[in-house]
Write a protein that holds these residues in place. Structure first.
Motif, PDB file in Angstrom:
ATOM      1  N   UNK A  54       0.825  -1.211   0.000  1.00  0.00           N
ATOM      2  CA  UNK A  54       0.000   0.000   0.000  1.00  0.00           C
ATOM      3  C   UNK A  54       0.860   1.262   0.000  1.00  0.00           C
ATOM      4  N   UNK A  55       1.972   1.230   0.721  1.00  0.00           N
ATOM      5  CA  UNK A  55       2.908   2.358   0.674  1.00  0.00           C
ATOM      6  C   UNK A  55       3.404   2.544  -0.762  1.00  0.00           C
ATOM      7  N   UNK A  56       3.696   1.434  -1.430  1.00  0.00           N
ATOM      8  CA  UNK A  56       4.183   1.504  -2.815  1.00  0.00           C
ATOM      9  C   UNK A  56       3.145   2.132  -3.730  1.00  0.00           C
ATOM     10  N   UNK A  62       1.722   9.295  -6.067  1.00  0.00           N
ATOM     11  CA  UNK A  62       2.282  10.637  -5.925  1.00  0.00           C
ATOM     12  C   UNK A  62       3.152  10.993  -7.132  1.00  0.00           C
ATOM     13  N   UNK A  63       3.952  10.046  -7.582  1.00  0.00           N
ATOM     14  CA  UNK A  63       4.783  10.298  -8.766  1.00  0.00           C
ATOM     15  C   UNK A  63       3.897  10.545  -9.982  1.00  0.00           C
ATOM     16  N   UNK A 158      -8.830   6.709  -5.558  1.00  0.00           N
ATOM     17  CA  UNK A 158      -8.379   7.160  -6.867  1.00  0.00           C
ATOM     18  C   UNK A 158      -6.857   7.266  -6.923  1.00  0.00           C
ATOM     19  N   UNK A 159      -6.245   7.752  -5.822  1.00  0.00           N
ATOM     20  CA  UNK A 159      -4.786   7.840  -5.767  1.00  0.00           C
ATOM     21  C   UNK A 159      -4.160   6.455  -5.855  1.00  0.00           C
ATOM     22  N   UNK A 160      -4.732   5.496  -5.129  1.00  0.00           N
ATOM     23  CA  UNK A 160      -4.202   4.131  -5.163  1.00  0.00           C
ATOM     24  C   UNK A 160      -4.328   3.530  -6.560  1.00  0.00           C
ATOM     25  N   UNK A 167       2.486   1.623 -12.168  1.00  0.00           N
ATOM     26  CA  UNK A 167       3.501   0.587 -12.050  1.00  0.00           C
ATOM     27  C   UNK A 167       4.679   1.023 -11.188  1.00  0.00           C
ATOM     28  N   UNK A 168       5.606   0.095 -10.996  1.00  0.00           N
ATOM     29  CA  UNK A 168       6.685   0.304 -10.030  1.00  0.00           C
ATOM     30  C   UNK A 168       7.955   0.890 -10.623  1.00  0.00           C
TER      31      UNK A 168
END
Length: 546
Positions: A54-56, A62-63, A158-160, A167-168
């Motif tokens: 979830x932090x990821x 945010x990015x 929506x942010x999640x 993606x990572x």
């Protein structure tokens, strides 16, 4: 000169040379299936693996929203699990988290957003009677760097989702550019005097401070810590969160804000091993109607900090709350924050009468405020501290930084203290709180500690008020225990012959509460202002300041 009042924290345990994200990743790898966060009032639970995922997502979101390394990301919310996710996500993207006090109103909010240059604000809809969204809408019109506001209650999912779609890859690339010495957090000082200033802290500052706090408490993955203190403050964000995640423990949040009954229920139901609070919180818990029927047997430790800890209260917490290993921490936001802490196995007398010894890798000295020279052991002076924990500076305020941190990188705390031969620190009071009565220095805490020993007294705060004859006189604000009675004459008689006559308060005021910051720090300057008005001491005040 006899042994000087200087000491440094020797330790065989090295400082951590990593970012907050790197440290959390190591904890997740060690304890993926242990609970990391519990917020019963939100119906939220997450293991370390789930917490990391979830932090990821928040970091990736945010990015995706355009947050760059070094951008200031504000968060304005009471205690919620989302706050914790933002804390670790912002660190992983290299943004500088700006903690906004939940008690702020429009003028204070605008000051913080503008002074910090916050461009992205994450906010709750509101808290108690305050409508955050309306205040933000008005404040940001005068904040030229602000570009986006995200309301947790409406836009969190929506942010999640944005983070999931992104993606990572970009997050991994961003994390490779980070350095432990990067600024990562701006915490505004409580504002008990003057306008808040933004203490700027790095990964290295707060990660290491949290780690060594956890070491002192002997935390492990078995610990479950009840956190009723506010997250926007270093007490919640560092002493709690970072002390816990560096050791694989579980962060337990009983509610959005402090409620003694909810804390008692949470400790019992979540089988917490540690409990945090300022002295006023512990007093409220000890006096709560549910106290006697609460099962405290899982507790062993915790932290009492934020303001001077009354000896009698400390004794009751150790015994009645089953917290024999409770510790006291001393510090300030500008030092990440802890500089000294009592050990879980310190002698009882030291644990109730001092704030312990200097933290690992930290230096402390006690100096004469007028000359700056180190005083002998046992002599009162200003406490100064130096080391990895000292802030980078006040955000975009070099003048205030130079006033606080001298050329030798010593942080001048403004606290009066003594250092004994064994290295234990005792906080006597604030330089500004010291009362000069007829040429005699009176330290309010000494008087407060004596008054605490009277059975009817639940809490007491002593201040100086202006006096034409003596310069200053003492005034005691007294909160009595439920059902107890006492008069000024009785309390004065209680003091007579036990403490010096010049230390006996001339004025007495019985109250139910004290003016406080949201973190539980008593605002003595407000007490003084109120007392001057109520006692008609304006003329004496003018004489004193002339």
């Amino acid at each position: 000169m006899s042994n000087p009042s200087y000491v440094h924290g020797v330790s065989a345990t090295p400082l951590l040379g990593e970012t907050i994200g790197q440290n959390l990743r190591r904890t997740v790898q060690r304890f993926p299936d242990r609970e990391a966060v519990v917020a019963p009032f939100q119906g939220y639970r997450a293991t370390y693996r789930q917490f990391w995922e979830q932090v990821s997502l928040v970091a990736q979101g945010l990015i995706a929203r355009g947050v760059k390394k070094g951008d200031r990301v504000g968060i304005w919310s009471p205690n919620r699990y989302e706050w914790v996710l933002v804390q670790y996500a912002s660190a992983r993207v290299g943004a500088i988290l700006v903690n906004v006090n939940p008690a702020y109103r429009l003028h204070e909010l605008e000051h913080v957003l503008k002074q910090s240059g916050t461009s992205f604000l994450i906010t709750a809809k509101g808290f108690r009677q305050a409508n955050y969204v309306e205040m933000v809408r008005e404040a940001v019109q005068r904040c030229p760097l602000h570009r986006e506001t995200l309301v947790i209650d409406e836009e969190w999912r929506e942010l999640l989702e944005e983070g999931r779609r992104a993606g990572a890859g970009a997050l991994a690339e961003r994390e490779r550019t980070l350095d432990p010495d990067d600024a990562i957090n701006i915490q505004y000082t409580s504002g008990t005097t003057g306008f808040p200033k933004g203490a700027t802290l790095s990964h290295h500052n707060i990660l290491n401070n949290g780690f060594f706090i956890g070491e002192a408490l002997r935390y492990s993955e078995q610990d479950r810590v009840c956190i009723p203190v506010p997250l926007y403050h270093c007490f919640g964000m560092v002493l709690a969160n970072l002390a816990i995640t560096t050791h694989g423990g579980c962060m337990v949040y009983p509610g959005e804000s402090f409620d003694p009954g909810t804390v008692l229920r949470t400790v019992e139901q979540e089988r917490c091993t540690a409990l945090y609070g300022v002295p006023t919180m512990f007093i409220a818990e000890l006096e709560h109607p549910d106290f006697a029927k609460t099962d405290f047997r899982t507790l062993r430790t915790g932290i009492m900090a934020g303001s001077p800890c009354p000896v009698e209260v400390m004794k009751k917490v150790q015994s009645a709350m089953h917290m024999p290993e409770v510790t006291i921490c001393y510090g300030m936001t500008e030092t990440s924050p802890v500089s000294a802490q009592s050990a879980v196995d310190d002698p009882l007398e030291k644990r109730v009468s001092t704030v312990g010894r200097v933290h690992p890798h930290v230096e402390v000295k006690i100096v004469d405020p007028s000359t700056g020279r180190v005083v002998p052991r046992g002599v009162t002076g200003e406490l100064c501290t130096r080391g990895y924990s000292v802030m980078l500076g006040y955000w975009e305020d070099p003048h205030s930084t130079r006033q606080a941190i001298d050329a030798g990188r010593w942080m001048h705390t403004g606290d009066l203290a003594t250092l004994d031969e064994e290295g234990y620190v005792n906080i006597v009071g604030r330089i500004k709180d010291m009362v000069l009565r007829g040429g005699e220095n009176v330290y309010p805490r000494e008087v407060e500690e004596y008054l605490y020993t009277k059975a009817e007294v639940a809490d007491v705060q002593v201040i100086g008020v202006p006096d034409i004859k003596y310069g200053e006189e003492l005034m005691a604000w007294v909160k009595l225990r439920p059902g107890a009675t006492a008069t000024a004459e009785e309390l004065r008689a209680f003091c007579k012959g036990k403490i010096a006559t010049y230390k006996i308060p001339r004025y007495w005021k019985f109250v139910d509460t004290f003016p406080m910051t949201v973190t539980g720090k008593v605002q003595k300057f407000k007490m003084r202002e109120q007392a001057i008005a109520e006692l008609g001491l304006e003329a004496a005040a003018k004489v004193k300041t002339a």
